[in-house]
Write a protein that holds these residues in place. Structure first.
Motif, PDB file in Angstrom:
ATOM      1  N   LEU A  46       5.045   6.170   4.939  1.00 16.87           N
ATOM      2  CA  LEU A  46       5.277   4.895   5.463  1.00 16.87           C
ATOM      3  C   LEU A  46       6.174   4.170   4.037  1.00 16.87           C
ATOM      4  CD1 LEU A  46       2.166   3.579   6.960  1.00 16.87           C
ATOM      5  CD2 LEU A  46       4.390   3.988   8.185  1.00 16.87           C
TER       6      LEU A  46
ATOM      7  N   ASP B 216       9.395   0.181   7.475  1.00 13.44           N
ATOM      8  CA  ASP B 216       8.950   0.804   8.685  1.00 13.44           C
ATOM      9  C   ASP B 216       8.166  -0.421   9.484  1.00 13.44           C
ATOM     10  OD1 ASP B 216       9.816   3.168   8.225  1.00 13.44           O
ATOM     11  OD2 ASP B 216       8.125   3.928   7.239  1.00 13.44           O
TER      12      ASP B 216
ATOM     13  N   TRP C 246       3.466  -2.733  12.146  1.00 13.32           N
ATOM     14  CA  TRP C 246       4.764  -1.649  11.799  1.00 13.32           C
ATOM     15  C   TRP C 246       5.657  -1.702  13.179  1.00 13.32           C
ATOM     16  CZ3 TRP C 246       1.397   3.211  11.067  1.00 13.32           C
ATOM     17  CH2 TRP C 246       0.375   3.200  12.058  1.00 13.32           C
TER      18      TRP C 246
ATOM     19  N   ILE D   9       4.874   9.541  11.847  1.00  9.73           N
ATOM     20  CA  ILE D   9       3.529   8.962  11.422  1.00  9.73           C
ATOM     21  C   ILE D   9       2.706   9.627  13.022  1.00  9.73           C
ATOM     22  CG2 ILE D   9       1.884   7.020  11.083  1.00  9.73           C
ATOM     23  CD1 ILE D   9       4.052   7.495   8.873  1.00  9.73           C
TER      24      ILE D   9
END
Length: 373
Positions: A189, A193, A201, A209
């Motif tokens: 990350l 992001d 996020w 992810i």
């Protein structure tokens, strides 16, 4: 102009300002919602013998406390204009680098988080341990845990702002749940992001992810999505708190054929739910479109899943935007939020034998875990 006239003018001006604002406060329509803070304003507190008698030693819960610190500042005339003026003066005249702990770096707003609350970590670990000991251990289930850092992990220290040691924080949290297998996502990350004006996020940046999470639980995530965007501009929780103006953002969300054929059920309201709630998308907080907002228990059934496996995921609000990206990989996903109900109730009638179990929490919640039941 004589001194007497000058004094009269000054006094008259002050009186006009004071009484003018008092009259506006009394008669101007009150806002139903504070858009910049995404909350309703404080209502006029009830007047009764108990609330009045609490003045003094019990001032914190008294009528005057709620009136002075809640109702008046939330309903003051031209409140938002004064807030913006204060922020501008602080940033451009007094050269303040933050506003009440919120700072902006390269257009990204974050809030200073510098203290590790070990008691909060212990409480969060205790709640997870309770679930493991009572529902997972005897079934031979090893749960997974993944922790989402705040934006300060990337922004604070290198830009001269106080910052807690996030690596130490995660180590302390993992030490309290040694039975869980850790899936590390923080190194994949970055600050960009996340929404620039919000804590959460951004789903647009979470496909990798999602793969880390699914693959970390023994799967093979290779889904393909169609990108969609809301027409409505999005302003997050920091939009009204930042020391400088933040640009409007766009909420992006992904869909595919499987998502269109799932069955979603909201156990809290005992009715069908939605992956993306477009009614919530048009509301005050568009992020609530993801899984319909803050709901304690949902199920998502996918008849076209790649496997017959199930996923039980314990999450906070961050989980809402990544869970749609996990749908292809599971025949059923049960989504649980123990901030709103105890696990003894939420885990009723939940089949765990063929399920992966994931605890997915942000450091913001783990460091302030009193909400976890």
């Amino acid at each position: 102009m004589s001194t007497k006239i000058k004094n009269f003018v000054v006094c008259a001006t002050i009186a006009i300002i004071v009484f003018g604002f008092a009259l506006m406060f009394l008669f101007m329509p009150k806002a139903e919602f504070l858009d910049s803070e995404r909350r309703a304003p404080a209502k006029f507190p009830p007047i009764n013998a108990e609330s009045i008698m609490k003045d003094g030693l019990e001032y914190g819960d008294s009528f005057m406390k709620k009136f002075d610190d809640g109702y008046i500042p939330d309903n003051f005339p031209f409140r938002e204009a004064f807030r913006q003026l204060k922020a501008w003066v602080g940033a451009n005249v007094f050269m303040q680098k933050d506003k009440e702990g919120v700072y902006v770096v390269d257009g990204i707003a974050a809030e200073m988080q510098e203290t590790i609350d070990e008691g909060s970590i212990a409480h969060a670990a205790d709640r997870i341990t309770f679930i493991y000991e009572n529902y997972l251990k005897d079934k031979g289930i090893t749960p997974y845990i993944s922790i989402i850092p705040d934006k300060g992990y990337w922004l604070s220290a290198e830009n001269g702002y106080p910052s807690m040691d996030y690596d130490e924080f995660i180590s302390k949290m993992l030490a309290g749940v040694e039975f869980a297998e850790y899936i590390d996502i923080k190194d994949s990350l970055k600050a960009s992001d996340f929404y620039k004006s919000d804590t959460h996020w951004n789903q647009e940046h979470l496909v990798d992810i999602a793969k880390l999470l699914v693959d970390g639980m023994g799967g093979n995530h290779d889904s393909v999505y169609t990108k969609n965007q809301l027409d409505k501009p999005f302003y997050g929780v920091y939009a009204g708190r930042a020391p400088k103006p933040l640009a409007a953002e766009t909420i992006t969300y992904y869909t595919n054929e499987n998502m269109e054929n799932v069955t979603v059920f909201d156990f809290e309201k005992n009715r069908p739910g939605a992956i993306y709630d477009m009614e919530k998308a048009a509301g005050k907080d568009a992020y609530d479109m993801f899984l319909g907002g803050e709901i304690s228990k949902l199920s998502i059934e996918n008849p076209n899943a790649k496997t017959d496996k199930e996923l039980v995921i314990f999450r906070d609000s961050y989980g809402r935007s990544i869970i749609p990206l996990l749908i292809d990989d599971y025949a059923k996903i049960t989504v649980i939020d123990i901030r709103y109900q105890v696990p003894q109730i939420l885990l009723m009638n939940v089949e765990l034998e063929n399920a992966d179990v994931l605890f997915l929490y942000s450091t913001l919640i783990l460091n302030n875990s009193s909400e976890l039941k």
